[in-house]
Write a protein that holds these residues in place. Structure first.
Motif, PDB file in Angstrom:
ATOM      1  N   UNK A 195       0.812  -1.211   0.000  1.00 42.05           N
ATOM      2  CA  UNK A 195       0.000   0.000   0.000  1.00 42.05           C
ATOM      3  C   UNK A 195       0.847   1.263   0.000  1.00 42.05           C
ATOM      4  N   UNK A 196       1.960   1.243   0.734  1.00 40.18           N
ATOM      5  CA  UNK A 196       2.826   2.423   0.798  1.00 40.18           C
ATOM      6  C   UNK A 196       3.436   2.715  -0.570  1.00 40.18           C
ATOM      7  N   UNK A 197       3.670   1.665  -1.368  1.00 40.46           N
ATOM      8  CA  UNK A 197       4.214   1.864  -2.705  1.00 40.46           C
ATOM      9  C   UNK A 197       3.139   2.425  -3.650  1.00 40.46           C
ATOM     10  N   UNK A 198       1.869   2.232  -3.262  1.00 42.87           N
ATOM     11  CA  UNK A 198       0.774   2.753  -4.084  1.00 42.87           C
ATOM     12  C   UNK A 198       0.349   4.143  -3.634  1.00 42.87           C
ATOM     13  N   UNK A 199       0.339   4.363  -2.319  1.00 42.91           N
ATOM     14  CA  UNK A 199      -0.268   5.574  -1.760  1.00 42.91           C
ATOM     15  C   UNK A 199       0.702   6.462  -0.987  1.00 42.91           C
ATOM     16  N   UNK A 200       1.933   6.000  -0.817  1.00 42.60           N
ATOM     17  CA  UNK A 200       2.925   6.814  -0.122  1.00 42.60           C
ATOM     18  C   UNK A 200       2.882   6.626   1.389  1.00 42.60           C
ATOM     19  N   UNK A 201       1.746   7.023   1.959  1.00 45.30           N
ATOM     20  CA  UNK A 201       1.605   6.881   3.415  1.00 45.30           C
ATOM     21  C   UNK A 201       0.300   6.155   3.699  1.00 45.30           C
ATOM     22  N   UNK A 202       0.376   4.993   4.318  1.00 43.91           N
ATOM     23  CA  UNK A 202      -0.835   4.234   4.634  1.00 43.91           C
ATOM     24  C   UNK A 202      -0.773   3.760   6.082  1.00 43.91           C
ATOM     25  N   UNK A 203      -1.938   3.403   6.587  1.00 46.24           N
ATOM     26  CA  UNK A 203      -1.961   2.663   7.852  1.00 46.24           C
ATOM     27  C   UNK A 203      -3.052   1.614   7.793  1.00 46.24           C
TER      28      UNK A 203
END
Length: 433
Positions: A195-203
């Motif tokens: 997800x971080x590679x898609x959205x930058x910052x995720x939780x």
RNA sequence: UCCGCGAUAGCUCAAUGGUGGAGCAUUCGGCUGUUAACCGAAGGGUUGCAAGUUCGAGUCUUGCUCGCGGAGCCA
């Protein structure tokens, strides 16, 4: 005018008016011709006064007979009263029974944990449990507010997974159609990395499961974890995020949940000290602290519960311990370029003996290094092929951590056991109610 | 899995190997300001299960069941 559906927490707006409040009989006391009924509705407590001369004999009799936790609707005039818990009182004229409770098992006196856990569905009505549930909710909201306000996107990872995330813990397994076995997730982290590679910052924020036969006051088999994951963050960025996050959650709760913390008799002086910067020590420095305290500790071992308490006692706020021996940490953690025996990991140890509330790291972003780690740990490569892809197509340095919700609730509430932090705890020897 | 502790009234706990009690809860009675109200009375027991030692076991021994705490593992 008689009004309807008023919650006790808003009664201050109705002083002098006649209202009807619905709830449950929490406790009652009597003194001859006067009866006190304490009503609870989840928002607060309201003392209702029944004078013999003011109500019909039937209602007066009813006020005397009703058992604890009977559901009732009370009607009367609201007045300010210093002697009443909550500050307001109802000069009652009406009493309607919705459902009479007979022989409610939990009294206001002491009970043992086994009995209370068997009656957990009723125990939740007790004032302390209500306070804990409200604080848990506020912590959840603070966690979401913090990340939402910083531009993170909430991303829900799967709960059914094909294999172990970390390859260490024992997992719950279940048959999965023609595809063999599925496992309940122990962490959403690997998916958060995608997800971080898609959205930058995720939780991610959801339930996780461990089938370990842990039998301590810090463990549940089902617990909630929040796991932020940030592209381009290194270990130091990760620690910056963790300390800002912890400060926000703790300060929000102690400033907004004062009543509930008072119910729990929580001394908040230590919580108030949770402000940036938090102390940061390396694993090597942690080992020095242990040796200084006379612990026979061998470099390379993981820190045990007692070790964590000794280390956290050296500080009066949470302490970050970073750069652990890579051998005791998960395969996906990046090695320290300055010392390959160390992993770029960080654990945050809560004070007052509450132990590890956060575990995190900078992730291995190099394809070859990660593949070697998977092979060294004898993990099935095919299950991690997608995870390796993240290192094949535009890999970047990235970091994240996981915070155990229940351990955090336990610490902030000052509880002595994690089982009270979640409505229906799941433990090795308990799955009901 | 290992180590330690425990199981007695609905609940929390007492009881030197010698007639199993108290507080709360329940029921009945009293009290016009109680704060886990108080005062008086009543009902309530296969002492976790099974065996053994003993004239006699809640108490001692063995096994089992269940629970609690800790270790390991982790958040």
């Amino acid at each position: 005018m008689v009004m309807d559906k008023i919650s006790i927490s808003t009664l201050g707006k109705f002083v002098g008016e006649e209202v009807t409040v619905k709830g449950w009989l929490y406790n009652k006391r009597s003194s001859g011709k006067i009866k006190f009924i304490v009503l609870r509705d989840g928002s607060g407590y309201l003392q209702c006064i029944y004078f013999k001369g003011n109500v019909s004999p039937e209602i007066f009799e009813l006020a005397d007979k009703l058992g604890q936790e009977s559901s009732i609707a009370v009607t009367g005039k609201v007045k300010e009263e210093k002697r009443a818990p909550g500050g307001y009182e109802l000069d009652a004229t009406g009493l309607e029974v919705i459902n009479e409770a007979i022989d409610y098992p939990i009294t206001l006196k002491e009970h043992g944990t086994e009995f209370l856990m068997d009656h957990r569905h009723l125990w939740l009505r007790s004032s302390k449990q209500v306070a804990i549930l409200k604080i848990r909710h506020r912590i959840v909201k603070a966690i979401r507010d913090f990340f939402d306000n910083k531009g993170f996107t909430l991303m829900d990872p799967p709960i059914l997974t094909p294999a172990a995330c970390e390859g260490t813990s024992t997992l719950f397994e279940t048959p999965y159609f023609d595809l063999g076995k599925a496992y309940l997730t122990q962490s959403g982290q690997l998916y958060a990395e995608a997800g971080a590679m898609a959205l930058g910052k995720v939780y991610t924020f959801g339930p996780t499961f461990r089938a370990e036969k842990s039998k301590t006051r810090r463990h549940l088999t089902e617990f909630w974890m929040v796991e932020p994951e940030v592209a381009f963050n290194d270990l130091n960025d990760n620690m910056d995020l963790a300390e800002e996050f912890l400060e926000y959650v703790v300060q929000t709760v102690i400033s907004e949940m004062t009543e509930e913390l008072k119910v729990l008799e929580r001394d908040t002086t230590k919580l108030q000290k949770v402000k940036r910067p938090l102390p940061r020590i390396s694993y090597d420095e942690a080992v020095e602290i242990l040796k200084k305290n006379g612990v026979d500790f061998e470099w390379g071992n993981d820190l045990g519960g007692a070790d964590e308490t000794i280390i956290s006692n050296e500080f009066d706020m949470p302490v970050m311990v970073h750069r652990y021996p890579s051998a005791v940490k998960a395969f996906y953690m990046k090695r320290d370029p300055e010392n390959p025996k160390l992993a770029l990991a960080v654990d945050v140890l809560a004070p007052e003996g509450y132990g590890e509330v956060i575990g995190g790291s900078q992730r291995e972003d190099d394809f070859d290094a990660l593949l070697k780690r998977i092979e060294d740990n004898e993990l099935p490569r095919e299950a991690f092929e997608w995870y390796l892809d993240l290192r094949k197509y535009g890999s970047v340095p990235h970091s994240g951590f996981g915070l155990g919700l229940e351990r955090t609730v336990s610490w902030i509430c000052g509880l002595d056991h994690i089982r009270e932090t979640i409505p229906f705890p799941r433990m090795i020897y308990r799955i009901t109610p």
